[in-house]
Design a protein around this motif. Structure first.
Motif, PDB file in Angstrom:
ATOM      1  N   LEU A 207       0.845  -1.188   0.000  1.00 51.38           N
ATOM      2  CA  LEU A 207       0.000   0.000   0.000  1.00 51.38           C
ATOM      3  C   LEU A 207       0.887   1.246   0.000  1.00 51.38           C
ATOM      4  CD1 LEU A 207      -3.053   0.657   0.162  1.00 51.38           C
ATOM      5  CD2 LEU A 207      -2.753   0.983   2.616  1.00 51.38           C
ATOM      6  N   GLY A 208       0.574   2.188  -0.871  1.00 52.50           N
ATOM      7  CA  GLY A 208       1.363   3.412  -1.003  1.00 52.50           C
ATOM      8  C   GLY A 208       2.306   3.399  -2.187  1.00 52.50           C
ATOM      9  N   GLN A 209       2.651   2.222  -2.694  1.00 51.54           N
ATOM     10  CA  GLN A 209       3.523   2.123  -3.859  1.00 51.54           C
ATOM     11  C   GLN A 209       2.727   2.336  -5.143  1.00 51.54           C
ATOM     12  OE1 GLN A 209       5.330  -1.804  -3.261  1.00 51.54           O
ATOM     13  NE2 GLN A 209       7.253  -0.783  -2.805  1.00 51.54           N
TER      14      GLN A 209
ATOM     15  N   PRO B 111       6.312   2.574   0.734  1.00 53.39           N
ATOM     16  CA  PRO B 111       5.100   1.926   1.264  1.00 53.39           C
ATOM     17  C   PRO B 111       4.516   2.726   2.425  1.00 53.39           C
ATOM     18  CG  PRO B 111       6.898   0.345   1.014  1.00 53.39           C
ATOM     19  CD  PRO B 111       7.495   1.704   0.852  1.00 53.39           C
ATOM     20  N   SER B 112       3.293   2.397   2.789  1.00 47.18           N
ATOM     21  CA  SER B 112       2.602   3.071   3.881  1.00 47.18           C
ATOM     22  C   SER B 112       3.238   2.744   5.222  1.00 47.18           C
ATOM     23  CB  SER B 112       1.123   2.642   3.908  1.00 47.18           C
ATOM     24  OG  SER B 112       1.028   1.240   4.146  1.00 47.18           O
ATOM     25  N   ASN B 113       2.946   3.585   6.193  1.00 50.51           N
ATOM     26  CA  ASN B 113       3.361   3.371   7.576  1.00 50.51           C
ATOM     27  C   ASN B 113       2.098   3.297   8.433  1.00 50.51           C
ATOM     28  OD1 ASN B 113       4.482   3.346  10.117  1.00 50.51           O
ATOM     29  ND2 ASN B 113       5.351   5.398  10.011  1.00 50.51           N
TER      30      ASN B 113
END
Length: 239
Positions: free
Chosen positions: A77-79, A98-100
């Motif tokens: 997620l986030g990429q 990526p997400s945190n």
């Protein structure tokens, strides 16, 4: 005391390995190790045998595939998934952080699709791979093995491994798999590694601290690749 002694022994083994390892297999905080030295720490394996699969080019999955202890997908997620061209070969790449905290994407990226392939050697083995979606590729077989794959563990790992497998490669090319490791916050751990041979790989953090939450596989070479037999520490054994 027994557990502490065992960890100290493992640290001594790692110290020797760091000196002798080739530079392309040292990613800063992550190093390649001998699986025999960590056999007692690797309690579980995901071999994809329970997934639906058929011979090459395999069975497609349009979303993530969850297992006990880990989840596989084609991106975090986030990429941002993109396609790149090297010569006459198209392959998938994930850009961006990526997400945190680290999470896998929830749906298909539109650029890569997970595939499970039943080997044709009579063993009944199942391999996980990924196919790039490129409308200009007329032959579907040419796209299998060049998509992106990510693995997210339920718990942080200090030692883990996998088999890098060849697929139906008529070109007999050597693999070039770029493997990256991520922490729980989505930050990159060490530097990406280039794996240029097929076979069994086992990695550990240099300080034996549980840091690795995810792995990413990008195929930049001419040989289609897959992964199998992911080994890691079961959540119930952690702590």
């Amino acid at each position: 005391m027994h557990k502490l002694g065992k960890m100290n022994s493992l640290r001594k083994v790692l110290a020797v390995m760091i000196v002798s390892l080739p530079s392309q297999l040292v990613a800063g905080e992550i190093i390649q190790v001998n699986r025999r030295d960590f056999r007692g720490c690797l309690h579980d394996i995901v071999d994809f045998q329970k997934t639906a699969a058929k011979p090459f080019p395999g069975t497609s999955y349009t979303a993530r595939i969850p297992y006990s202890g880990l989840t596989v997908h084609n991106r975090f997620l986030g990429q941002i998934p993109v396609l790149r061209l090297e010569g006459n070969r198209t392959f998938g790449v994930n850009y961006g952080a990526p997400s945190n905290p680290l999470k896998v994407g929830q749906t298909r990226s539109g650029k890569s699709t997970l595939q499970t392939i039943l080997t044709d050697d009579g063993s009944g083995d199942v391999i996980l791979t990924s196919r790039v979606f490129e409308p200009t590729i007329q032959t579907r077989d040419r796209a299998v093995g060049f998509g992106t794959i990510v693995v997210k563990f339920v718990n942080r790992q200090f030692v883990f491994g996998f088999d890098l497998e060849p697929l139906d490669d008529k070109e007999r090319a050597d693999p070039v798999a770029v493997v990256s490791f991520f922490g729980e916050d989505g930050a990159l751990i060490g530097t990406p590694m280039r794996l240029t041979r097929f076979g069994r790989f086992t990695f550990a953090t240099k300080d034996l601290e549980r840091k690795v939450k995810g792995i990413e596989f990008i195929n930049t070479g001419g040989a289609p690749i897959g992964i199998d037999d992911i080994v890691f520490e079961l959540p119930l054994h952690l702590g």
